[in-house]
Design an enzyme around this catalytic site. Structure first.
Site, PDB file in Angstrom:
ATOM      1  N   TYR A  80       0.841  -1.195   0.000  1.00 14.66           N
ATOM      2  CA  TYR A  80       0.000   0.000   0.000  1.00 14.66           C
ATOM      3  C   TYR A  80       0.877   1.245   0.000  1.00 14.66           C
ATOM      4  O   TYR A  80       1.680   1.466   0.915  1.00 14.66           O
ATOM      5  CB  TYR A  80      -0.905  -0.027   1.224  1.00 14.66           C
ATOM      6  CG  TYR A  80      -2.085   0.905   1.167  1.00 14.66           C
ATOM      7  CD1 TYR A  80      -3.340   0.431   0.778  1.00 14.66           C
ATOM      8  CD2 TYR A  80      -1.975   2.242   1.521  1.00 14.66           C
ATOM      9  CE1 TYR A  80      -4.447   1.267   0.748  1.00 14.66           C
ATOM     10  CE2 TYR A  80      -3.066   3.087   1.494  1.00 14.66           C
ATOM     11  CZ  TYR A  80      -4.305   2.599   1.103  1.00 14.66           C
ATOM     12  OH  TYR A  80      -5.397   3.433   1.076  1.00 14.66           O
ATOM     13  N   TYR A 110      -5.796   5.294  -7.154  1.00  9.75           N
ATOM     14  CA  TYR A 110      -6.024   5.228  -5.714  1.00  9.75           C
ATOM     15  C   TYR A 110      -7.431   4.710  -5.478  1.00  9.75           C
ATOM     16  O   TYR A 110      -8.404   5.445  -5.559  1.00  9.75           O
ATOM     17  CB  TYR A 110      -5.845   6.613  -5.088  1.00  9.75           C
ATOM     18  CG  TYR A 110      -6.161   6.673  -3.614  1.00  9.75           C
ATOM     19  CD1 TYR A 110      -5.335   6.051  -2.682  1.00  9.75           C
ATOM     20  CD2 TYR A 110      -7.276   7.354  -3.144  1.00  9.75           C
ATOM     21  CE1 TYR A 110      -5.616   6.115  -1.320  1.00  9.75           C
ATOM     22  CE2 TYR A 110      -7.566   7.427  -1.795  1.00  9.75           C
ATOM     23  CZ  TYR A 110      -6.731   6.800  -0.891  1.00  9.75           C
ATOM     24  OH  TYR A 110      -7.009   6.862   0.449  1.00  9.75           O
TER      25      TYR A 110
END
Length: 388
Positions: free
Chosen positions: A297, A341
């Protein structure tokens, strides 16, 4: 307590379908429509129909309720629905929840989804806006008067301490940005397709909050992503190779806050990631040496380095050199810095593609992938593997 012993979830469920909308800066449609498009695409990919689905999982932040998505997508009765808190830290937990439901017989086919207009609508990067009073808001209130108003400013505190502790400069963060954009440049689905960058480009990008530059921060995206989870046995009858859930874990550290855990013993690591790492390695019986691809991430580049260190791929302060050496294929879709995103859900989809052998940046022989979720908050992780 399971945090101190291996669990028995591994090998009982698999991701069998992935689907997404296009990734854009202005979708031109509602978040519900994005969610439904992604769910239908994932079911088509899995060779299943809405009638097969009896479970849905999403984020507490998602604006499209499970029953509304079910109605709009043509899904019938539900025996399981769940929502996970803590923003991007929820990503891998959606799959864990789905796998738990499947393994326990509560549901047969569970779809995990996340959809938002994060560029044209609510922009998470803008930080604290008007909100109802909560305990989390009270914790943020200790920092807001001093100008710590946005996620970038919250992460910058830890990033600065990291550089100081290990005698490093902010250029070490650039290795993550360059790597992600290199992979995104070869990914037609990525927003930054065809647009690689160099370390010089990173160093020349404008400051956001010292020591973070623009290219250290993930983009803002409109889009949706969905994943279909079912049992390994049923997965073997479906058209695509399954990505088996080898291990799944959640983690929160001591004295955990949401992005502002400044009162812990140190700021150079991510204790919540350490909790997840211990559980994933313990339950899977694997180690960093067994991982073929890492999907980490990357909302902010410093936390990618800290994740590598917490998972044991390298020592404290060595994350930048590890990335620079290409010691492990990372973020082969381009990450949230390069592709999109989607609160980490698109990263899980890339991990599935690597297991299937269909990534645009395919790693030869990839059989085990590590996926992580948002850090700085209570977080989660997955190890996915090939069947058999």
């Amino acid at each position: 307590m399971s945090i101190r012993r291996a669990d028995s979830l591994g090998g009982r469920a698999a991701i069998v379908g992935i689907g997404a909308t296009e990734f854009s800066k202005d979708s031109g449609r509602s978040e519900l429509k994005l969610a439904v498009e992604a769910v239908r695409a994932a079911l088509d990919d899995a060779g299943l129909t809405p009638a097969d689905v009896d479970g849905l999982v999403t984020f507490t932040m998602d604006t499209s309720p499970e029953i509304t998505v079910a109605q709009a997508a043509g899904i019938g009765e539900l025996s399981f629905f769940s929502r996970i808190h803590y923003g991007g830290g929820a990503a891998c937990t959606t799959v864990q929840q789905a796998a738990l439901a499947v393994a326990s017989g509560i549901a047969d086919v569970v779809v995990c989804y996340r959809a938002f207009n994060e560029r044209s609508g609510r922009r998470f990067g803008s930080g604290v806006q008007r909100r109802e009073p909560t305990a989390e808001g009270a914790a943020l209130g200790w920092n807001l008067p001093y100008g710590l108003l946005t996620p970038a400013s919250w992460v910058a505190m830890a990033a600065r301490r990291y550089l100081h502790a290990y005698g490093l400069g902010p250029e070490v963060f650039g290795h993550v940005a360059v790597l992600d954009r290199r992979h995104a440049a070869r990914n037609p689905a990525a927003y930054f397709h065809g647009k690689p960058i160099t370390l010089a480009d990173h160093a020349a990008s404008r400051w956001i909050v010292d020591p973070l530059r623009l290219l250290d921060c993930c983009q803002e995206t409109d889009g949706g992503q969905a994943l279909v989870v079912t049992s390994v046995e049923r997965a073997r009858d479906l058209p695509r190779p399954p990505a088996v859930v080898v291990a799944a874990a959640q983690g929160a550290g001591r004295s955990q806050e949401q992005m502002t855990s400044y009162y812990r013993d140190g700021l150079t690591g991510l204790p919540e990631t350490a909790v997840v790492a211990r559980q994933l390695w313990r339950s899977s019986g694997l180690s960093p040496a067994d991982i073929d691809v890492g999907i980490l991430y990357d909302h902010f580049t410093p936390f990618v380095l800290m994740q590598l260190e917490e998972f044991g791929f390298c020592g404290p302060g060595e994350g930048g050199a590890f990335v620079a050496a290409d010691a492990l294929p990372l973020n082969t879709h381009g990450g949230q810095l390069g592709e999109a995103y989607l609160h980490g859900m698109n990263g899980i989809a890339e991990a599935v593609r690597q297991i299937r052998g269909t990534s645009v940046n395919q790693v030869a022989g990839a059989a085990r992938t590590l996926v992580t979720a948002g850090t700085g908050v209570p977080t989660s992780g997955l190890v996915l593997g090939a069947d058999g």
